[in-house]
Write an enzyme that holds these catalytic residues in place. Structure first.
Site, PDB file in Angstrom:
ATOM      1  N   GLY A 208      31.134 116.562 -30.604  1.00  0.00           N
ATOM      2  CA  GLY A 208      31.455 115.500 -31.563  1.00  0.00           C
ATOM      3  C   GLY A 208      32.683 115.836 -32.383  1.00  0.00           C
ATOM      4  N   ASN A 209      32.829 115.164 -33.517  1.00  0.00           N
ATOM      5  CA  ASN A 209      33.937 115.430 -34.429  1.00  0.00           C
ATOM      6  C   ASN A 209      33.470 115.222 -35.866  1.00  0.00           C
ATOM      7  OD1 ASN A 209      34.395 112.513 -35.099  1.00  0.00           O
ATOM      8  ND2 ASN A 209      34.964 112.429 -32.927  1.00  0.00           N
ATOM      9  N   TYR A 210      34.403 115.365 -36.817  1.00  0.00           N
ATOM     10  CA  TYR A 210      34.038 115.375 -38.235  1.00  0.00           C
ATOM     11  C   TYR A 210      34.116 114.014 -38.911  1.00  0.00           C
ATOM     12  CZ  TYR A 210      34.645 120.420 -37.675  1.00  0.00           C
ATOM     13  OH  TYR A 210      34.551 121.724 -37.254  1.00  0.00           O
ATOM     14  N   SER A 211      34.282 112.938 -38.174  1.00  0.00           N
ATOM     15  CA  SER A 211      34.417 111.618 -38.797  1.00  0.00           C
ATOM     16  C   SER A 211      33.186 111.271 -39.632  1.00  0.00           C
ATOM     17  CB  SER A 211      34.618 110.545 -37.721  1.00  0.00           C
ATOM     18  OG  SER A 211      34.637 109.268 -38.297  1.00  0.00           O
ATOM     19  N   ALA A 278      36.205 107.316 -34.287  1.00  0.00           N
ATOM     20  CA  ALA A 278      36.753 108.529 -33.665  1.00  0.00           C
ATOM     21  C   ALA A 278      35.923 108.818 -32.420  1.00  0.00           C
ATOM     22  CB  ALA A 278      36.705 109.694 -34.644  1.00  0.00           C
TER      23      ALA A 278
END
Length: 398
Positions: A208-211, A278
């Site tokens: 995943g990512n930090y959005s 994102a």
């Protein structure tokens, strides 16, 4: 449209003071009651008699009227106003407003008002571009003042000859729209994607990512305020709009789920789609069915495969009346990449922001973006809250 509205127009010592006459005339013609405050320096550029004639009311400049000794209450005037406009606003007046230097009738009235304040800077370009002036403008904006300037975001580093005051007609339009409460996007249907996607590795792990979803949520709220019907499709974000702010809230986890949701909602009745999510570029080719124990895999190699490009897919089937807006988050300046991305995906505009800028990117409450349009227009916005960034994006592109 402006019938019965109370408008205070403050005029400062600038060569652009002559434009204030047109501004006064526009508000009076629209039915507003106008009161003019002039700084002593402003009277060197335009006659108070001219403005008194146009406004059909005495012009105020001093705390006491020299003719009869009457006291002019800055508090009463500030509270009377429905809108408080400083146009032209000189560098000196902007600095005084920023720091609360109450040494004339205009500044004391400004400090007393509860109305929305609109500031139209006007000065030499070098003065406008000076870091002190820019910091003062940004400080005022952070306090809720609306800066009306020929260049979006008044970012001095991108200016060429634009220290001038915005035209009176544009100032009038901006203020009257704000006061009328007119919802410009009534009847418009907009899809907004937001948040990250999580691509499953095993039942407890993901790519995943930090959005956080803050930017997407701010856009949904800004669109809702303008009357749009918002379909909000979000990954597992920590921030999302309330049920009242969206007509439909669809929660997804993976990129494939987000693509399916967008395609199911997108049709000929969709007026615009904003791809703010994102979305993970890759997913795990073969997710594990059970949690992988550490002792099972000392070295764990994951095979990743590309996710579908949702924006490009929708861009390929959009009709001429439909607007598509994307986002490009880079770790460097990234303009050329953003422009290429806009072209490849058949977007009408793209919002470029860089994690290299302090206060921009994932998880924070602020952002610093450039709005790039397919017709070549560029709007550089300064660092501001994501709420304000969203409002500017909606104002520029809709």
């Amino acid at each position: 449209m402006m019938q019965g509205k109370h408008i205070v127009i403050g005029i400062t010592g600038s060569i652009a003071a002559y434009k204030a006459a047109t501004l006064v005339r526009l508000f009076v013609k629209a039915g507003a009651e106008v009161r003019v405050i002039m700084t002593p320096a402003a009277k060197e550029f335009i006659s108070p008699l001219t403005l008194a004639t146009l406004s059909q009311a005495p012009v105020i400049s001093e705390f006491f009227d020299k003719a009869d000794g009457q006291w002019h209450s800055h508090v009463d005037l500030g509270l009377w106003a429905d809108a408080f406009i400083i146009a032209p606003a000189s560098a000196s007046t902007i600095a005084k407003c920023s720091y609360g230097v109450a040494d004339n009738m205009l500044i004391t009235s400004y400090l007393s008002t509860r109305a929305k304040v609109y500031i139209a800077p006007a000065m030499d370009l070098d003065m406008f571009a000076h870091p002190t002036t820019q910091e003062n403008l940004q400080r005022l904006q952070e306090r809720g003042c609306i800066i009306i300037s020929p260049q979006e975001g008044f970012l001095a580093s991108k200016l060429i000859g634009k220290g001038r005051m915005e035209e009176p007609e544009e100032i009038f339009r901006r203020v009257s729209e704000s006061l009328s409460g007119e919802k410009r996007l009534l009847g418009k249907r907009v899809i907004v994607t937001s948040g990250p996607t999580h691509e499953k590795i095993d039942p407890v792990r993901f790519v995943g990512n930090y959005s956080s979803g803050k930017m997407g949520t701010a856009l949904a709220q800004a669109l809702h305020e303008e009357g749009a019907e918002v379909i909000f499709i979000t990954g597992p974000a920590s921030v999302m709009p309330s049920d009242k702010e969206v007509s439909q809230l669809i929660k997804v986890t993976s990129a494939l789920e987000m693509e399916a949701a967008v395609r199911s909602c997108f049709d000929a009745e969709t007026d615009a789609t904003i791809f703010c999510a994102a979305v993970a570029d890759y997913r795990v080719a073969s997710p594990e069915g059970d949690k992988v124990k550490r002792e099972r895999k000392e070295v764990w190699n994951l095979e990743l495969i590309a996710n579908p490009d949702i924006a490009a897919g929708i861009g390929a089937i959009k009709q001429s009346h439909q607007k598509m807006i994307g986002f490009a988050l880079e770790t460097e300046e990234g303009t050329s990449y953003a422009l290429d991305k806009m072209k490849r995906k058949n977007l009408d505009a793209i919002i470029l922001n860089s994690m290299a800028h302090e206060g921009a990117g994932f998880g924070v409450d602020t952002n610093k973006v450039s709005v790039l349009e397919a017709d070549g227009k560029r709007h550089d916005l300064p660092l501001m809250s994501k709420t304000d960034v969203a409002k500017e994006i909606v104002r520029i592109l809709f």
